[in-house]
Design a protein around this motif. Structure first.
Motif, short mmCIF file in Angstrom:
data_model
loop_
_atom_site.label_atom_id
_atom_site.label_comp_id
_atom_site.label_asym_id
_atom_site.label_seq_id
_atom_site.Cartn_x
_atom_site.Cartn_y
_atom_site.Cartn_z
N ALA A 48 0.83 -1.20 0.00
CA ALA A 48 0.00 0.00 0.00
C ALA A 48 0.87 1.26 0.00
O ALA A 48 0.54 2.26 -0.65
N ILE A 49 1.97 1.21 0.72
CA ILE A 49 2.88 2.35 0.75
C ILE A 49 3.56 2.53 -0.60
O ILE A 49 3.67 3.64 -1.13
N VAL A 50 4.01 1.42 -1.18
CA VAL A 50 4.67 1.49 -2.49
C VAL A 50 3.72 2.03 -3.55
O VAL A 50 4.13 2.72 -4.49
N ALA A 51 2.42 1.74 -3.40
CA ALA A 51 1.43 2.23 -4.36
C ALA A 51 1.39 3.75 -4.41
O ALA A 51 1.01 4.34 -5.43
N VAL A 52 1.80 4.39 -3.30
CA VAL A 52 1.86 5.85 -3.30
C VAL A 52 2.83 6.33 -4.36
O VAL A 52 2.56 7.27 -5.12
#
Length: 379
Positions: A48-52
């Motif tokens: 989810a963080i990488v999706a940022v």
């Protein structure tokens, strides 16, 4: 122009933020994740963080794609055997041409003869550096890698004779090419010297670094003469087309000209075309608007490659000042070719330069550092 942006409809900004906040709260307290393996939860959280960043990249790419249509005026130069294909991009239109006279291509063609012979015989040169002038400038390890073939092999003879046939045809036709007398004489000397080297080497079935250097040294003055004719043609052709285009688009547009010169890495510093273009640009903007862009291979669409890279540069120039309004060093890094993490990495490395742990030869090797032998302070 249709843009990539769409207005959020059917919800106020507060409603959107409330929805996002609820989702974030649910993720934070682990709701809906009962019984899920901790490693799986961690992977989902990290994804989810990488999706940022993925979202940023998608929007960044979209901005870049839109911006390309608004880049103007831009001079795109693709270096090639004819002195360069020049394209002026201005107000949605493009004009492309080869402005350099044919003398450039002819002078370069003959001047490349020693390199052409080297390319055939290099694998069989032998991996030992002989006692020759400039021997300390030859990297012994690099020589071993280039001279990967057997010295006693004869596979080089046929391709060298084939190349000699090409040289012979050029030599026979040289008088009818209409070259300036001085250049015709220098081309004759290069071709004659090359043909003598081929004849002696193929008859003996052998050659070495010394015999090749004897040949190349003998034709050096002729090569320099050809370089002078090539440079004269290059300067005249490039300056001529720049004067033409400058008059066509006017001084107001010309002062903001970007020039992107595509070349291979080996010619990307002090590139021949960049040296001529720079003095014809707005002096206040040459440092930021004349861009040498090394490419691994000539691109299929050099104009697009140039504009795609320029769009990134232009949008980064603006983003840098807005993203880092209080940190000018970071802004300058984002605006230029320096990696944004470079200063931080150098700080953590204790100020060391790029290259990692300094090489230290065994005591028995003496002063074996090749960089030091080349007259630098490196070790």
């Amino acid at each position: 122009m249709t843009t990539r942006r769409r207005i959020l409809g059917g919800a106020t900004a507060a409603g959107v933020m409330a929805g996002l906040g609820g989702s974030l709260a649910a993720a934070a307290d682990g709701s809906g994740a009962a019984g899920v393996d901790p490693a799986v939860r961690r992977r989902r959280a990290r994804d989810a963080i990488v999706a940022v960043n993925s979202g940023m990249r998608a929007n960044y790419a979209a901005l870049k794609a839109d911006l390309i249509a608004y880049l103007s005026p831009v001079l795109v130069v693709e270096n090639d055997a004819k002195g360069g294909r020049f394209t002026l991009v201005h107000d949605g239109g493009q004009e492309s041409l080869h402005p350099v006279g044919e003398v450039f291509e002819l002078a370069k063609a003959v001047s490349h003869v020693p390199l052409g012979i080297f390319s055939i015989i290099a694998p069989h040169l032998g991996d030992r550096v002989p006692n020759i002038p400039g021997a300390d400038r030859i990297d012994a390890h690099d020589l071993k890698m280039v001279a990967f073939g057997a010295t006693g092999a004869t596979g080089w003879i046929t391709p060298l004779r084939s190349y000699a046939d090409t040289l012979t045809a050029a030599r026979r036709q040289l008088g009818g090419a209409g070259l300036p007398p001085g250049m015709a004489a220098s081309c004759a000397r290069v071709l004659d010297g090359a043909l003598r080297f081929v004849e002696v080497s193929t008859a003996a079935g052998s050659f070495d670094i010394r015999s090749f250097e004897d040949f190349s040294a003998d034709v050096h003055a002729a090569l320099r003469t050809n370089m002078r004719y090539a440079a004269e043609a290059q300067i005249a052709g490039v300056q001529g087309v720049l004067r033409k285009w400058r008059a066509e688009i006017g001084e107001e547009s010309w002062k903001d000209l970007y020039a992107v010169v595509l070349s291979q890495w080996a010619t990307s510093v002090r590139n021949q075309n960049s040296l001529i273009i720079g003095p014809c640009m707005n002096p206040a903007k040459v440092a930021t608007h004349l861009i040498d862009l090394p490419c691994a291979e000539p691109p299929e669409d050099p104009v697009f490659v140039a504009l795609d890279n320029l769009a990134r540069i232009v949008q980064d120039d603006i983003a840098a000042e807005l993203v880092f309004p209080t940190d000018h060093a970071a802004a300058d890094a984002l605006k230029g070719p320096q990696d944004l993490l470079a200063d931080e990495i150098l700080d953590q490395l204790g100020g060391a330069t790029a290259g990692g742990t300094p090489y230290s030869a065994p005591a028995s090797a003496g002063d074996a550092c090749p960089l030091r032998r080349r007259g630098t302070d490196g070790g």
